[in-house]
Write a protein that holds these residues in place. Structure first.
Motif, PDB file in Angstrom:
ATOM      1  N   LYS A 126       0.844  -1.185   0.000  1.00 31.95           N
ATOM      2  CA  LYS A 126       0.000   0.000   0.000  1.00 31.95           C
ATOM      3  C   LYS A 126       0.880   1.236   0.000  1.00 31.95           C
ATOM      4  O   LYS A 126       1.754   1.381   0.832  1.00 31.95           O
ATOM      5  CB  LYS A 126      -0.905  -0.008   1.231  1.00 31.95           C
ATOM      6  N   GLY A 179      -3.288   4.168  -1.114  1.00 32.82           N
ATOM      7  CA  GLY A 179      -3.844   2.817  -1.127  1.00 32.82           C
ATOM      8  C   GLY A 179      -3.118   2.003  -2.179  1.00 32.82           C
ATOM      9  O   GLY A 179      -2.410   2.535  -3.018  1.00 32.82           O
ATOM     10  N   ASP A 184      -5.236  -3.560  -0.799  1.00 29.58           N
ATOM     11  CA  ASP A 184      -6.594  -3.282  -0.304  1.00 29.58           C
ATOM     12  C   ASP A 184      -7.616  -4.228  -0.924  1.00 29.58           C
ATOM     13  O   ASP A 184      -8.638  -4.533  -0.326  1.00 29.58           O
ATOM     14  CB  ASP A 184      -6.990  -1.841  -0.599  1.00 29.58           C
ATOM     15  N   GLU A 243      -0.752  -6.573   5.788  1.00 28.07           N
ATOM     16  CA  GLU A 243       0.414  -5.741   5.477  1.00 28.07           C
ATOM     17  C   GLU A 243       1.666  -6.243   6.200  1.00 28.07           C
ATOM     18  O   GLU A 243       2.751  -6.242   5.613  1.00 28.07           O
ATOM     19  CB  GLU A 243       0.146  -4.282   5.860  1.00 28.07           C
TER      20      GLU A 243
END
Length: 76
Positions: free
Chosen positions: A24, A28, A32, A49
């Motif tokens: 990201k 974004g 996502d 993440e």
């Protein structure tokens, strides 16, 4: 031996490109789409993440070791 390390280098390079694109950024990222938008209550980054970071570091280490190994094997 050189062929095997070269194949590992190519595969780790392709995986590294994919993993970096999944991270990201400021606005974004592609992560996502795969659940990176859900943040956990334990920290500022999501579990996806953090796992993506770990996998990227491992892949980068494998890539670096392959580069060093090929350099040592192909040295005259």
């Amino acid at each position: 031996m050189t062929l095997g390390i070269s194949i590992a280098l190519i595969l780790s390079s392709l995986l590294m490109v994919l993993l970096v694109l999944l991270h990201k950024g400021k606005g974004g990222g592609l992560s996502d789409m795969f659940g990176g938008g859900f943040s956990s209550s334990f920290g500022s980054s999501s579990v996806v993440e953090r796992n993506l970071d770990r996998l990227t570091i491992i892949t980068g280490t494998v890539w670096f070791v392959c580069i060093i190994a090929l350099g040592l094997l192909l040295r005259p």
